[in-house]
Design an enzyme around this catalytic site. Structure first.
Site, PDB file in Angstrom:
ATOM      1  N   LYS A 181      45.721  37.306  31.846  1.00  0.00           N
ATOM      2  CA  LYS A 181      45.089  36.350  30.941  1.00  0.00           C
ATOM      3  C   LYS A 181      44.514  37.030  29.701  1.00  0.00           C
ATOM      4  O   LYS A 181      45.169  37.132  28.672  1.00  0.00           O
ATOM      5  CB  LYS A 181      44.002  35.552  31.666  1.00  0.00           C
ATOM      6  CG  LYS A 181      44.509  34.638  32.783  1.00  0.00           C
ATOM      7  CD  LYS A 181      43.396  33.791  33.357  1.00  0.00           C
ATOM      8  CE  LYS A 181      43.835  32.973  34.547  1.00  0.00           C
ATOM      9  NZ  LYS A 181      44.740  31.871  34.224  1.00  0.00           N
ATOM     10  N   TYR A 198      41.491  32.229  44.944  1.00  0.00           N
ATOM     11  CA  TYR A 198      42.850  32.125  44.413  1.00  0.00           C
ATOM     12  C   TYR A 198      43.283  33.487  43.895  1.00  0.00           C
ATOM     13  O   TYR A 198      42.585  34.125  43.114  1.00  0.00           O
ATOM     14  CB  TYR A 198      42.898  31.111  43.274  1.00  0.00           C
ATOM     15  CG  TYR A 198      44.278  30.954  42.662  1.00  0.00           C
ATOM     16  CD1 TYR A 198      45.305  30.352  43.371  1.00  0.00           C
ATOM     17  CD2 TYR A 198      44.544  31.407  41.379  1.00  0.00           C
ATOM     18  CE1 TYR A 198      46.567  30.195  42.816  1.00  0.00           C
ATOM     19  CE2 TYR A 198      45.792  31.257  40.808  1.00  0.00           C
ATOM     20  CZ  TYR A 198      46.812  30.655  41.533  1.00  0.00           C
ATOM     21  OH  TYR A 198      48.058  30.505  40.979  1.00  0.00           O
ATOM     22  N   ASP A 241      40.384  41.552  41.907  1.00  0.00           N
ATOM     23  CA  ASP A 241      41.190  40.655  41.094  1.00  0.00           C
ATOM     24  C   ASP A 241      40.340  40.226  39.905  1.00  0.00           C
ATOM     25  O   ASP A 241      39.497  39.338  40.014  1.00  0.00           O
ATOM     26  CB  ASP A 241      41.621  39.450  41.929  1.00  0.00           C
ATOM     27  CG  ASP A 241      42.416  38.423  41.128  1.00  0.00           C
ATOM     28  OD1 ASP A 241      42.466  38.532  39.893  1.00  0.00           O
ATOM     29  OD2 ASP A 241      42.968  37.503  41.747  1.00  0.00           O
TER      30      ASP A 241
END
Length: 445
Positions: free
Chosen positions: A288, A158, A261
């Protein structure tokens, strides 16, 4: 055993519905104005989701008045726990000074310098508001820098909701995926641009030889390889020794950029996973953790690539955004990074390992095969005989047992999702409560 688990699941769902009438009513109301009753696909729960009211430290309070030990922490975005006093105070002070400006802030420079000190690979960087934006921009940088069009990503991974990212994201296992060592891309969403599948190459995680061959075959068209180094969304399948280094070598030979990522995997250590594994990517995406629970993200890396954004001579890449480097995200992020010392990372990893050992023992007592994988402060359960090495192995996990365990623990005041993550607010007694909760509910098996 599947029939027995289904019966137990039905019992727990019935108990869940009985103890959460306000959440159930709120969901019915939400469906009148929101498709599916929400605006985040990943939070959907059948028959209805639990609605949060507030958070405090290691606890989440729902609108039915239950206090839950939170091991989800807004999908890893709260490494300090809920409403950390230092973040609350800093936000209150900043809000009184203003919530956004059309001019740059000294906070932006302070945050950039702090991140660069932790991660030398971030030679230059830019801010945005979400992980999806960070990935989208990193891929654009790669295409502009190399003059190529194709992107390679890993099966199951993802990377947000850009078109390229929604290829082979948790696809159902089946013959359309092709052989394991040469996966075929499949669309994971309706509405993707028609050319998307032609421009995305899919790679098998932890198969260095296959990756090298695939990357070599499309080298002349390949702009970048993007990888979540801990494969967190595809099941927390950890990289085997030398795998990430092999990607660095393969992309260098191909003249393509290597993008890490680290939106989730920055939890692995003070300098992220790439620093811990001593692999230097060309670009890094962060979110985040670095925004302290607020909407904020960063992408950056090699100065020669990032200078494509330099507006001094007319930027080759345009990137604007009213909320880029927003003071709310910056101040919360700075407070979070200051609290995330090497000692803090050690503390949360130690608790994650304590959880893993306890959970392994609890399931072992009733003869259930379970693997508990730990990566820094994150832990993940698999009802498999061996820890998985890639998405296809992880996808064979027993979803029904996970679903039963989720509701069984939720009904007993513990919030997990196929595992969890540890915050600085988590204490030993929270871990022990999780383990004891599991020990009690698995006795019926």
């Amino acid at each position: 055993m599947a029939r027995e688990i289904k019966a137990l699941l039905d019992e727990e769902i019935a108990a869940y519905a009985a103890r959460n009438p306000r959440s159930q009513a709120m969901f019915a109301q939400a469906k009148q104005s929101l498709p599916g009753g929400n605006t985040r696909t990943g939070i959907h729960i059948d028959p209805f989701p639990l609605y949060a009211d507030r958070g405090e430290g290691a606890y989440l309070y729902d609108i039915d008045g239950h206090r839950l030990i939170d091991f989800v922490n807004n999908n890893t975005a709260l490494p300090l726990g809920h409403a950390h006093p230092a973040i609350v105070t800093a936000l209150q002070e900043q809000i009184a000074r203003g919530t956004g400006f059309s001019r740059p802030l000294a906070l932006e420079v302070e945050m950039a310098e702090m991140l660069r000190a932790r991660m030398p690979a971030l030679e230059k960087m830019r801010f945005c508001s979400s992980g999806t934006e960070a990935v989208l921009n990193a891929l654009r940088v790669a295409r502009a820098h190399t003059g190529r069009t194709k992107i390679a990503k890993f099966e199951g991974a993802y990377h947000g909701i850009d078109d390229s990212a929604l290829v082979s994201y948790l696809p159902p296992l089946g013959p359309e995926l092709g052989p394991a060592n040469k996966p075929q891309g499949v669309a994971s969403s309706a509405g993707l641009m028609a050319h998307t599948l032609d421009e995305v190459v899919v790679l098998p995680f932890n198969d260095a030889a296959a990756c090298a061959e695939i990357i070599g075959d499309c080298a002349q068209d390949l702009a970048a390889v993007i990888v979540d180094p801990l494969s967190t969304a595809a099941g927390l399948t950890l990289p085997e020794a030398g795998f990430l280094s092999s990607l660095r070598d393969a992309t260098t030979r191909a003249g393509a950029l290597l993008i890490f990522d680290e939106i989730v995997s920055f939890r692995f250590g003070p300098g992220g996973t790439h620093t811990a594994y001593q692999v230097r990517p060309d670009l890094v995406c962060l979110g985040k953790v670095i925004a302290g629970g607020t909407p904020g993200a960063v992408f950056g890396g090699r100065a020669d690539a990032m200078d494509l954004y330099d507006p001094a001579d007319g930027p080759q890449i345009q990137q604007s955004g009213t909320f880029n480097a927003n003071p709310i995200a910056l101040i919360a992020g700075l407070q979070t990074l200051q609290a995330l010392t090497p000692e803090a990372y050690e503390q949360t990893e130690e608790l994650a390992r304590r959880a893993a050992e306890g959970l392994q023992a609890a399931f072992g007592e009733v003869g259930i095969a379970v693997q508990v994988v730990v990566a820094g402060s994150i832990f993940r359960l698999y009802f498999l005989e061996q820890p998985p090495l890639n998405f296809r192995e992880a996808a064979q996990d027993d979803a029904q047992i996970h679903r039963w365990l989720f509701f069984a623990l939720l009904n007993r005041g513990i919030y997990t999702r196929t595992g969890g993550n540890i915050s600085l607010a988590t204490e030993t007694h929270h871990i022990d409560a999780l383990v004891q909760g599991v020990r009690e509910v698995v006795q019926v098996l």
